[in-house]
Every structure is written in structure tokens, then in C-alpha cells.
Design a protein around this motif. Structure first.
Motif, PDB file in Angstrom:
ATOM      1  N   GLU A 143      50.264  38.754  39.121  1.00  0.00           N
ATOM      2  CA  GLU A 143      48.923  38.150  39.258  1.00  0.00           C
ATOM      3  C   GLU A 143      48.935  37.143  40.407  1.00  0.00           C
ATOM      4  OE1 GLU A 143      47.233  36.283  35.755  1.00  0.00           O
ATOM      5  OE2 GLU A 143      45.779  35.205  37.003  1.00  0.00           O
ATOM      6  N   THR A 144      50.018  36.381  40.503  1.00  0.00           N
ATOM      7  CA  THR A 144      50.131  35.413  41.604  1.00  0.00           C
ATOM      8  C   THR A 144      50.121  36.129  42.948  1.00  0.00           C
ATOM      9  OG1 THR A 144      51.385  33.926  40.188  1.00  0.00           O
ATOM     10  CG2 THR A 144      51.588  33.586  42.559  1.00  0.00           C
ATOM     11  N   VAL A 145      50.905  37.224  43.035  1.00  0.00           N
ATOM     12  CA  VAL A 145      50.954  38.006  44.279  1.00  0.00           C
ATOM     13  C   VAL A 145      49.556  38.480  44.658  1.00  0.00           C
ATOM     14  CG1 VAL A 145      51.684  40.250  45.210  1.00  0.00           C
ATOM     15  CG2 VAL A 145      53.349  38.760  44.050  1.00  0.00           C
ATOM     16  N   TRP A 146      48.839  39.043  43.680  1.00  0.00           N
ATOM     17  CA  TRP A 146      47.538  39.647  44.001  1.00  0.00           C
ATOM     18  C   TRP A 146      46.446  38.620  44.220  1.00  0.00           C
ATOM     19  CZ3 TRP A 146      47.097  43.943  46.281  1.00  0.00           C
ATOM     20  CH2 TRP A 146      48.089  44.907  46.131  1.00  0.00           C
ATOM     21  N   ARG A 147      46.604  37.450  43.608  1.00  0.00           N
ATOM     22  CA  ARG A 147      45.624  36.385  43.864  1.00  0.00           C
ATOM     23  C   ARG A 147      45.686  35.998  45.353  1.00  0.00           C
ATOM     24  NH1 ARG A 147      42.545  34.111  40.324  1.00  0.00           N
ATOM     25  NH2 ARG A 147      43.578  34.853  38.462  1.00  0.00           N
ATOM     26  N   ALA A 148      46.923  35.879  45.865  1.00  0.00           N
ATOM     27  CA  ALA A 148      47.082  35.518  47.287  1.00  0.00           C
ATOM     28  C   ALA A 148      46.576  36.648  48.186  1.00  0.00           C
ATOM     29  CB  ALA A 148      48.550  35.216  47.575  1.00  0.00           C
ATOM     30  N   ARG A 149      46.934  37.906  47.845  1.00  0.00           N
ATOM     31  CA  ARG A 149      46.499  39.025  48.694  1.00  0.00           C
ATOM     32  C   ARG A 149      44.992  39.214  48.655  1.00  0.00           C
ATOM     33  NH1 ARG A 149      50.726  43.785  47.333  1.00  0.00           N
ATOM     34  NH2 ARG A 149      52.623  42.637  47.814  1.00  0.00           N
ATOM     35  N   TRP A 150      44.402  38.967  47.498  1.00  0.00           N
ATOM     36  CA  TRP A 150      42.946  39.098  47.344  1.00  0.00           C
ATOM     37  C   TRP A 150      42.237  38.107  48.266  1.00  0.00           C
ATOM     38  CZ3 TRP A 150      39.045  41.870  46.276  1.00  0.00           C
ATOM     39  CH2 TRP A 150      37.911  41.445  45.567  1.00  0.00           C
ATOM     40  N   ALA A 151      42.782  36.886  48.340  1.00  0.00           N
ATOM     41  CA  ALA A 151      42.214  35.882  49.249  1.00  0.00           C
ATOM     42  C   ALA A 151      42.367  36.351  50.699  1.00  0.00           C
ATOM     43  CB  ALA A 151      42.893  34.535  49.036  1.00  0.00           C
TER      44      ALA A 151
ATOM     45  N   LEU B 253      42.636  39.442  51.773  1.00  0.00           N
ATOM     46  CA  LEU B 253      41.751  40.592  52.015  1.00  0.00           C
ATOM     47  C   LEU B 253      40.336  40.129  52.332  1.00  0.00           C
ATOM     48  CD1 LEU B 253      42.869  42.991  49.131  1.00  0.00           C
ATOM     49  CD2 LEU B 253      43.234  43.343  51.589  1.00  0.00           C
ATOM     50  N   ARG B 254      39.870  39.163  51.563  1.00  0.00           N
ATOM     51  CA  ARG B 254      38.495  38.710  51.770  1.00  0.00           C
ATOM     52  C   ARG B 254      38.359  37.908  53.064  1.00  0.00           C
ATOM     53  NH1 ARG B 254      36.313  36.773  46.097  1.00  0.00           N
ATOM     54  NH2 ARG B 254      38.250  35.610  46.148  1.00  0.00           N
ATOM     55  N   GLU B 255      39.429  37.165  53.387  1.00  0.00           N
ATOM     56  CA  GLU B 255      39.418  36.441  54.666  1.00  0.00           C
ATOM     57  C   GLU B 255      39.396  37.442  55.825  1.00  0.00           C
ATOM     58  OE1 GLU B 255      42.269  33.148  54.724  1.00  0.00           O
ATOM     59  OE2 GLU B 255      42.549  33.620  56.850  1.00  0.00           O
ATOM     60  N   GLY B 256      40.223  38.509  55.713  1.00  0.00           N
ATOM     61  CA  GLY B 256      40.245  39.543  56.753  1.00  0.00           C
ATOM     62  C   GLY B 256      38.886  40.203  56.891  1.00  0.00           C
TER      63      GLY B 256
ATOM     64  N   GLY C 241      44.711  44.501  61.675  1.00  0.00           N
ATOM     65  CA  GLY C 241      44.192  43.721  62.797  1.00  0.00           C
ATOM     66  C   GLY C 241      44.576  44.345  64.128  1.00  0.00           C
ATOM     67  N   ARG C 242      45.802  44.867  64.194  1.00  0.00           N
ATOM     68  CA  ARG C 242      46.217  45.621  65.384  1.00  0.00           C
ATOM     69  C   ARG C 242      47.009  46.833  64.919  1.00  0.00           C
ATOM     70  NH1 ARG C 242      50.763  41.744  65.801  1.00  0.00           N
ATOM     71  NH2 ARG C 242      49.320  40.043  66.143  1.00  0.00           N
ATOM     72  N   PRO C 243      46.934  47.942  65.663  1.00  0.00           N
ATOM     73  CA  PRO C 243      47.556  49.186  65.209  1.00  0.00           C
ATOM     74  C   PRO C 243      49.057  49.023  64.973  1.00  0.00           C
ATOM     75  CG  PRO C 243      46.154  49.582  67.112  1.00  0.00           C
ATOM     76  CD  PRO C 243      46.233  48.095  66.948  1.00  0.00           C
TER      77      PRO C 243
ATOM     78  N   TYR D   5      38.342  46.274  53.790  1.00  0.00           N
ATOM     79  CA  TYR D   5      39.334  46.660  52.781  1.00  0.00           C
ATOM     80  C   TYR D   5      38.614  47.381  51.663  1.00  0.00           C
ATOM     81  CZ  TYR D   5      37.595  42.941  49.751  1.00  0.00           C
ATOM     82  OH  TYR D   5      36.790  42.150  48.970  1.00  0.00           O
ATOM     83  N   VAL D   6      39.415  48.063  50.852  1.00  0.00           N
ATOM     84  CA  VAL D   6      38.889  48.610  49.609  1.00  0.00           C
ATOM     85  C   VAL D   6      39.884  48.239  48.507  1.00  0.00           C
ATOM     86  CG1 VAL D   6      39.941  50.895  50.018  1.00  0.00           C
ATOM     87  CG2 VAL D   6      38.010  50.682  48.455  1.00  0.00           C
ATOM     88  N   ALA D   7      39.384  47.691  47.414  1.00  0.00           N
ATOM     89  CA  ALA D   7      40.229  47.295  46.277  1.00  0.00           C
ATOM     90  C   ALA D   7      39.554  47.851  45.021  1.00  0.00           C
ATOM     91  CB  ALA D   7      40.348  45.784  46.204  1.00  0.00           C
ATOM     92  N   LEU D   8      40.136  48.906  44.481  1.00  0.00           N
ATOM     93  CA  LEU D   8      39.497  49.657  43.396  1.00  0.00           C
ATOM     94  C   LEU D   8      40.253  49.493  42.090  1.00  0.00           C
ATOM     95  CD1 LEU D   8      38.834  52.996  45.323  1.00  0.00           C
ATOM     96  CD2 LEU D   8      37.160  51.202  44.773  1.00  0.00           C
ATOM     97  N   LEU D   9      39.502  49.386  41.011  1.00  0.00           N
ATOM     98  CA  LEU D   9      40.063  49.392  39.662  1.00  0.00           C
ATOM     99  C   LEU D   9      39.572  50.672  38.987  1.00  0.00           C
ATOM    100  CD1 LEU D   9      41.623  47.699  37.504  1.00  0.00           C
ATOM    101  CD2 LEU D   9      39.423  46.712  36.866  1.00  0.00           C
TER     102      LEU D   9
END
Ligand code: COA
Length: 178
Positions: free
Chosen positions: A47-55, A57-60, A88-90, A67-71
């Protein structure tokens, strides 16, 4: 399985995502990752990992990187998730990464993964990138078979990925989108 439903993540899904990720990793990586390292993978750690990645993703996304984040839900239960994002770059010709796709072991072989993949590929197709890539642990034969069946092509070894603090060799697969 006919009743798989996909929806975008909400903020309060993160504990569920953490739990799904931990259960899936514990099951799929049992023979691939050092047990001491794998024991560090818990619902709370993920949950900690995904909380950081979720932030991230939304910043990106705010900076123009979609992004796409599906449940995935079936029978009223959360049974899988998938995340992909534009880069951001290939990266060696790839413009997007399928970063995670996990289904509860109880729902393997039931079409949930296929539904998630279809949702991800539909999103990738709107991002104007020629190729997407993913990394999968070497020896994860079920995932490799699934990716091959869904059109991904093995490109070769791609270094290591950290699981519970242990570096584990990974393979790179690519999917052409044009
Ligand atoms: C990878 C994953 C999403 C695929 O979903 P799934 O519902 O298991 O996929 P499917 O059952 O549709 O397809 C799996 C394929 O692997 C095959 N398979 C099953 N066990 C296998 C094994 N031990 N070795 C090789 N192939 C295997 C199946 O026959 C099937 O292939 P087929 O459809 O051509 O017959 C799911 O297994 C999962 O969540 N695994 C754990 C998390 C994971 O590893 N994610 C990928 C991280 S990058």
C-alpha cells in the motif's frame, strides 16, 4: 468469467491495491524470490509503494503523461489490477510501460487478466506511442505465457527488479501499437 468489471482507481482503493499486490506476489514469486525478501512483501508495504506511485502517476498526468490504473471486480470482490503509463522520454524505442498486472490466484484462468489487458491496450492505443514494454521476473512462466498469448514479444534480459530488497533478474517484452 462473464461478470468482470473494470473501473479506474479511486483514492480509497489503495489498501485494496496493496493487498492484491501482496497476495499476488507471495503466490507468484514463491519459487523465484528469496523467502526472507519475499516475507517483507506485505499488504502494508505494498500500500505504501502504491500510494507513492499513485501520487507520481497523477503528477505525471498533470504534466501531460497519461496513465491508466484499473481495478477489476468480479462477484462484488476486487480481484485484480493493472497500471500502465506513458514515459516522459522513450526507453529504447518504447513510449509506455505496462508497470503492473496482477490477478488474485483464485481468479487465474478466469478471464480477469484478459479483461485488464484489453483495458490497458485500449488506453495505450490512445497515447500515440509506437511501442510499449514491460518487465517480468525471469522464471515467471505463467505470466510469460499470458504475455505471449496477448501479443507481447520477448526482447531479452533487462537487468534486475527489487522485490522485498532482493534484486531479481527480469526479462523485457514489447508490444507494437501501430
Ligand atoms: C500473469 C497473470 C496476470 C495472468 O493471468 P491468468 O489469468 O493467470 O492468465 P491466463 O490463465 O489467461 O493465461 C496464463 C497462461 O499461462 C499458461 N500457464 C499456466 N501455468 C503455467 C506454467 N506453470 N508454465 C507455463 N505456462 C503456464 C496457461 O496455460 C495460459 O496459457 P494459454 O492460455 O495459452 O493456455 C496472473 O497469472 C497473475 O496475476 N500472476 C501473478 C502476478 C504476475 O506475475 N504478474 C505479472 C507481473 S509482470
Amino acid at each position: 468469467m462473464s461478470d468482470v468489471q473494470l473501473r479506474e482507481w479511486q483514492d480509497d482503493d489503495l489498501p485494496t491495491i496493496g493487498r492484491l499486490h501482496a497476495v499476488s506476489r507471495q503466490h507468484a514469486y514463491a519459487d523465484l524470490v528469496d523467502p526472507v525478501a519475499l516475507a517483507r512483501v506485505s499488504p502494508a508495504s505494498q500500500e505504501t509503494v502504491w500510494r507513492a506511485r499513485w501520487a507520481e502517476l497523477r503528477e505525471g498526468a498533470a504534466q501531460g503523461r497519461p496513465y491508466v490504473a484499473l481495478l477489476a471486480e468480479a462477484g462484488g470482490l476486487s480481484v485484480g489490477f493493472a497500471v500502465a503509463f506513458a514515459l516522459g522520454r522513450p526507453d529504447d524505442g518504447s513510449g509506455a510501460e505496462l508497470n503492473a498486472l496482477h490477478v488474485l490466484p483464485s481468479h487465474h484462468g478466469a478471464g480477469v487478466a484478459q479483461a485488464l489487458m484489453s483495458g490497458v491496450v485500449a488506453a495505450l492505443g490512445t497515447w500515440d506511442v509506437p511501442t510499449a514494454h514491460l518487465l517480468v521476473l525471469e522464471g515467471n512462466a505463467r505470466a510469460a505465457a499470458f504475455y505471449r498469448r496477448t501479443g507481447w514479444v520477448l526482447r531479452g534480459a533487462a537487468g534486475t527488479h527489487d522485490v522485498g530488497g532482493a534484486p531479481v533478474p527480469v526479462l523485457r517484452y514489447e508490444l507494437g501499437l501501430r
